[in-house]
Design a protein around this motif. Structure first.
Motif, PDB file in Angstrom:
ATOM      1  N   LYS A   1       6.404   3.409  15.365  1.00 17.09           N
ATOM      2  CA  LYS A   1       6.136   4.227  16.544  1.00 17.09           C
ATOM      3  C   LYS A   1       4.652   4.217  16.897  1.00 17.09           C
ATOM      4  CE  LYS A   1       6.331   8.661  16.004  1.00 17.09           C
ATOM      5  NZ  LYS A   1       6.842  10.048  15.825  1.00 17.09           N
ATOM      6  N   LEU A   2       3.796   4.252  15.902  1.00 15.89           N
ATOM      7  CA  LEU A   2       2.360   4.319  16.158  1.00 15.89           C
ATOM      8  C   LEU A   2       1.821   3.029  16.760  1.00 15.89           C
ATOM      9  CD1 LEU A   2       1.134   6.169  12.935  1.00 15.89           C
ATOM     10  CD2 LEU A   2       1.063   7.045  15.264  1.00 15.89           C
ATOM     11  N   ILE A   3       2.304   1.870  16.292  1.00 10.94           N
ATOM     12  CA  ILE A   3       1.727   0.603  16.764  1.00 10.94           C
ATOM     13  C   ILE A   3       2.219   0.237  18.164  1.00 10.94           C
ATOM     14  CG2 ILE A   3       1.417  -0.231  14.422  1.00 10.94           C
ATOM     15  CD1 ILE A   3       3.839  -1.976  14.741  1.00 10.94           C
ATOM     16  N   GLY A   4       3.222   0.911  18.683  1.00 13.92           N
ATOM     17  CA  GLY A   4       3.617   0.751  20.078  1.00 13.92           C
ATOM     18  C   GLY A   4       4.275  -0.579  20.393  1.00 13.92           C
ATOM     19  N   ARG A   5       4.164  -0.991  21.663  1.00 11.48           N
ATOM     20  CA  ARG A   5       4.786  -2.211  22.201  1.00 11.48           C
ATOM     21  C   ARG A   5       6.303  -2.223  21.993  1.00 11.48           C
ATOM     22  NH1 ARG A   5       0.920  -7.556  21.342  1.00 11.48           N
ATOM     23  NH2 ARG A   5      -1.023  -6.634  22.088  1.00 11.48           N
ATOM     24  N   GLU A   6       6.911  -1.034  22.074  1.00  9.16           N
ATOM     25  CA  GLU A   6       8.354  -0.878  21.919  1.00  9.16           C
ATOM     26  C   GLU A   6       8.851  -1.387  20.568  1.00  9.16           C
ATOM     27  OE1 GLU A   6      10.259  -2.738  25.218  1.00  9.16           O
ATOM     28  OE2 GLU A   6       9.436  -1.327  26.693  1.00  9.16           O
ATOM     29  N   MET A   7       8.012  -1.270  19.548  1.00  7.91           N
ATOM     30  CA  MET A   7       8.404  -1.707  18.212  1.00  7.91           C
ATOM     31  C   MET A   7       9.384  -0.743  17.562  1.00  7.91           C
ATOM     32  SD  MET A   7       6.940  -4.613  17.561  1.00  7.91           S
ATOM     33  CE  MET A   7       7.186  -4.671  15.797  1.00  7.91           C
ATOM     34  N   SER A   8       9.523   0.457  18.089  1.00  9.24           N
ATOM     35  CA  SER A   8      10.425   1.444  17.490  1.00  9.24           C
ATOM     36  C   SER A   8      11.871   0.958  17.472  1.00  9.24           C
ATOM     37  CB  SER A   8      10.328   2.771  18.246  1.00  9.24           C
ATOM     38  OG  SER A   8       9.041   3.324  18.114  1.00  9.24           O
ATOM     39  N   LYS A   9      12.235   0.098  18.416  1.00  9.13           N
ATOM     40  CA  LYS A   9      13.606  -0.398  18.457  1.00  9.13           C
ATOM     41  C   LYS A   9      13.915  -1.344  17.299  1.00  9.13           C
ATOM     42  CE  LYS A   9      12.475  -4.161  21.669  1.00  9.13           C
ATOM     43  NZ  LYS A   9      12.714  -4.697  23.037  1.00  9.13           N
ATOM     44  N   HIS A  10      12.897  -1.810  16.570  1.00  9.85           N
ATOM     45  CA  HIS A  10      13.092  -2.683  15.421  1.00  9.85           C
ATOM     46  C   HIS A  10      12.990  -1.921  14.106  1.00  9.85           C
ATOM     47  CE1 HIS A  10      12.943  -6.187  18.012  1.00  9.85           C
ATOM     48  NE2 HIS A  10      11.763  -5.810  18.482  1.00  9.85           N
ATOM     49  N   ALA A  11      12.716  -0.609  14.147  1.00  7.41           N
ATOM     50  CA  ALA A  11      12.493   0.141  12.915  1.00  7.41           C
ATOM     51  C   ALA A  11      13.735   0.190  12.038  1.00  7.41           C
ATOM     52  CB  ALA A  11      12.014   1.558  13.243  1.00  7.41           C
ATOM     53  N   ASN A  12      14.914   0.250  12.645  1.00  6.01           N
ATOM     54  CA  ASN A  12      16.146   0.329  11.858  1.00  6.01           C
ATOM     55  C   ASN A  12      16.506  -0.991  11.185  1.00  6.01           C
ATOM     56  OD1 ASN A  12      16.763  -1.051  14.184  1.00  6.01           O
ATOM     57  ND2 ASN A  12      18.590   0.124  14.669  1.00  6.01           N
ATOM     58  N   LYS A  13      15.772  -2.067  11.495  1.00 11.35           N
ATOM     59  CA  LYS A  13      16.039  -3.371  10.871  1.00 11.35           C
ATOM     60  C   LYS A  13      15.307  -3.525   9.533  1.00 11.35           C
ATOM     61  CE  LYS A  13      16.503  -5.387  15.482  1.00 11.35           C
ATOM     62  NZ  LYS A  13      15.964  -6.333  16.485  1.00 11.35           N
TER      63      LYS A  13
ATOM     64  N   PRO B   1       0.829  -1.206   0.000  1.00 17.97           N
ATOM     65  CA  PRO B   1       0.000   0.000   0.000  1.00 17.97           C
ATOM     66  C   PRO B   1       0.861   1.253   0.000  1.00 17.97           C
ATOM     67  CG  PRO B   1       0.105  -0.916   2.200  1.00 17.97           C
ATOM     68  CD  PRO B   1       0.843  -1.882   1.307  1.00 17.97           C
ATOM     69  N   ARG B   2       0.270   2.337  -0.403  1.00 16.22           N
ATOM     70  CA  ARG B   2       0.984   3.605  -0.405  1.00 16.22           C
ATOM     71  C   ARG B   2       1.039   4.188   1.002  1.00 16.22           C
ATOM     72  NH1 ARG B   2      -1.403   6.891  -5.691  1.00 16.22           N
ATOM     73  NH2 ARG B   2      -0.673   5.392  -7.290  1.00 16.22           N
ATOM     74  N   PRO B   3       2.130   4.863   1.330  1.00 10.65           N
ATOM     75  CA  PRO B   3       2.161   5.561   2.620  1.00 10.65           C
ATOM     76  C   PRO B   3       1.094   6.651   2.661  1.00 10.65           C
ATOM     77  CG  PRO B   3       4.364   5.382   1.667  1.00 10.65           C
ATOM     78  CD  PRO B   3       3.402   4.975   0.595  1.00 10.65           C
ATOM     79  N   THR B   4       0.603   6.940   3.826  1.00 11.02           N
ATOM     80  CA  THR B   4      -0.387   7.986   4.008  1.00 11.02           C
ATOM     81  C   THR B   4       0.275   9.231   4.599  1.00 11.02           C
ATOM     82  OG1 THR B   4      -0.967   7.285   6.258  1.00 11.02           O
ATOM     83  CG2 THR B   4      -2.131   6.209   4.436  1.00 11.02           C
ATOM     84  N   PRO B   5      -0.362  10.395   4.500  1.00  8.52           N
ATOM     85  CA  PRO B   5       0.244  11.599   5.085  1.00  8.52           C
ATOM     86  C   PRO B   5       0.547  11.452   6.571  1.00  8.52           C
ATOM     87  CG  PRO B   5      -1.551  12.209   3.617  1.00  8.52           C
ATOM     88  CD  PRO B   5      -1.587  10.711   3.731  1.00  8.52           C
ATOM     89  N   PHE B   6      -0.271  10.681   7.304  1.00  8.23           N
ATOM     90  CA  PHE B   6      -0.040  10.510   8.735  1.00  8.23           C
ATOM     91  C   PHE B   6       0.999   9.429   9.004  1.00  8.23           C
ATOM     92  CE2 PHE B   6      -1.397   9.469  13.160  1.00  8.23           C
ATOM     93  CZ  PHE B   6      -1.327  10.760  13.688  1.00  8.23           C
ATOM     94  N   VAL B   7       1.173   8.487   8.066  1.00  4.23           N
ATOM     95  CA  VAL B   7       2.156   7.406   8.203  1.00  4.23           C
ATOM     96  C   VAL B   7       3.030   7.422   6.951  1.00  4.23           C
ATOM     97  CG1 VAL B   7       2.495   4.988   8.827  1.00  4.23           C
ATOM     98  CG2 VAL B   7       0.337   6.100   9.364  1.00  4.23           C
ATOM     99  N   PRO B   8       4.009   8.325   6.874  1.00  5.66           N
ATOM    100  CA  PRO B   8       4.786   8.458   5.643  1.00  5.66           C
ATOM    101  C   PRO B   8       5.956   7.497   5.520  1.00  5.66           C
ATOM    102  CG  PRO B   8       5.421  10.166   7.186  1.00  5.66           C
ATOM    103  CD  PRO B   8       4.335   9.371   7.862  1.00  5.66           C
ATOM    104  N   ASP B   9       6.408   6.878   6.623  1.00  8.13           N
ATOM    105  CA  ASP B   9       7.601   6.045   6.553  1.00  8.13           C
ATOM    106  C   ASP B   9       7.540   4.928   7.580  1.00  8.13           C
ATOM    107  OD1 ASP B   9       8.111   7.393   8.972  1.00  8.13           O
ATOM    108  OD2 ASP B   9       9.287   8.929   7.950  1.00  8.13           O
ATOM    109  N   VAL B  10       8.564   4.068   7.557  1.00  3.11           N
ATOM    110  CA  VAL B  10       8.623   2.903   8.442  1.00  3.11           C
ATOM    111  C   VAL B  10       8.749   3.305   9.914  1.00  3.11           C
ATOM    112  CG1 VAL B  10       9.927   0.826   9.016  1.00  3.11           C
ATOM    113  CG2 VAL B  10       9.524   1.415   6.631  1.00  3.11           C
ATOM    114  N   PRO B  11       9.660   4.242  10.286  1.00  2.00           N
ATOM    115  CA  PRO B  11       9.771   4.602  11.705  1.00  2.00           C
ATOM    116  C   PRO B  11       8.458   5.103  12.306  1.00  2.00           C
ATOM    117  CG  PRO B  11      11.676   5.401  10.507  1.00  2.00           C
ATOM    118  CD  PRO B  11      10.710   4.909   9.481  1.00  2.00           C
ATOM    119  N   THR B  12       7.686   5.870  11.539  1.00  2.00           N
ATOM    120  CA  THR B  12       6.402   6.360  12.055  1.00  2.00           C
ATOM    121  C   THR B  12       5.428   5.212  12.263  1.00  2.00           C
ATOM    122  OG1 THR B  12       6.739   8.442  10.852  1.00  2.00           O
ATOM    123  CG2 THR B  12       4.522   7.972  11.643  1.00  2.00           C
ATOM    124  N   PHE B  13       5.415   4.250  11.341  1.00  2.00           N
ATOM    125  CA  PHE B  13       4.532   3.088  11.473  1.00  2.00           C
ATOM    126  C   PHE B  13       4.861   2.310  12.739  1.00  2.00           C
ATOM    127  CE2 PHE B  13       3.515  -1.387  10.693  1.00  2.00           C
ATOM    128  CZ  PHE B  13       2.198  -1.298  10.302  1.00  2.00           C
TER     129      PHE B  13
END
Length: 256
Positions: free
Chosen positions: A61-73, A47-59
């Motif tokens: 960060k939004l879903i929580g559960r400390e998933m931000s630490k896996h964004a760089n993978k 799917p295309r990124p949305t204005p509120f979710v433009p990239d992987v780090p934002t995605f």
């Protein structure tokens, strides 16, 4: 001492290896839901990124559960929606429940099932503004049956239909796009009106001077997070046993 097993056991085992002829050859075993992310083919559509979710780090960060630490993978948006569970495991996305959570949110986003703010169009630096606008009652053209367009104002006038609209940041007015009518205006999901003029919603912060008729929404950590439950008295399977032990201990104390 060696004993011979009963013949019934051998018969049952043999019957499982040789299916009955009455069973249709087109029978397909339904896989367990917990194994869906392993064997079944995936949609593969990115799917295309949305204005509120433009990239992987934002995605992440939004879903929580400390998933931000896996964004760089995850190197790209395409990889996020095409990587298999095994690929995520190789990249270090652990434990398995973390991968299942990521895959579930990935499929929800693929189907357009966003969290709050996911359907907003005007977003600047991760911040969106919503205003209470007023439009005239939507009437249809008697000839074509199409809804008539009308003016849109931001205020509190009696006799007007109130609607929550995502507006460009810092804008005091809302202009309809070419070909757009007031019938096309839809309330963003996750927001509602309180007392007829106060916009309420998760992480909705009032804009100064609007008295609640204008709010901002920011993409913060865990905005879309699904909280994990916690077991009470050992969970459903052990609850009766745990409560029994507690009653026994209480009876012992009372008997002393």
């Amino acid at each position: 001492m060696i004993t011979r097993q009963p013949q019934t056991t051998s018969f049952l085992f043999t019957s499982l290896l040789r299916p009955s002829t009455s069973i249709s050859q087109s029978y397909v075993c339904t896989p367990c839901r917990r194994s869906l992310h392993r064997g079944l083919p995936e949609d593969g559509r990115v799917p295309r990124p949305t204005p509120f979710v433009p990239d992987v780090p934002t995605f992440f960060k939004l879903i929580g559960r400390e998933m931000s630490k896996h964004a760089n993978k995850i190197e790209s948006w395409e990889e996020l929606f095409t990587a298999t569970s095994q690929k995520l495991k190789e990249k270090g996305v652990d434990p398995p429940r973390t991968r299942r959570y990521l895959l579930r949110w990935r499929e929800k986003f693929r189907k357009g099932d966003y969290g709050i703010g996911g359907d907003l169009q005007y977003v600047q630096d991760g911040v969106a503004e919503l205003r209470l606008v007023e439009i005239p009652s939507l009437k249809k053209d008697p000839v074509t049956g199409e809804p008539l367009s009308g003016t849109v104002s931001i205020g509190q006038s009696p006799g007007m239909q109130k609607l929550i609209v995502n507006v460009p940041n810092g804008s005091s007015t809302y202009a309809l796009q070419p070909g757009q009518t007031t019938a096309d205006l839809k309330k963003p999901s996750g927001f509602k009106l309180k007392n007829g003029y106060i916009i309420t919603g998760k992480q909705a912060h009032p804009i100064k001077g609007t008295y609640g008729s204008g709010v901002t929404l920011k993409a913060v950590e865990g905005l879309w997070e699904h909280k994990r439950g916690h077991k009470v008295h050992g969970g459903e399977r052990r609850r009766a046993q745990t409560l029994h032990k507690l009653r026994v201990e209480e009876n012992k104390k009372n008997a002393r």
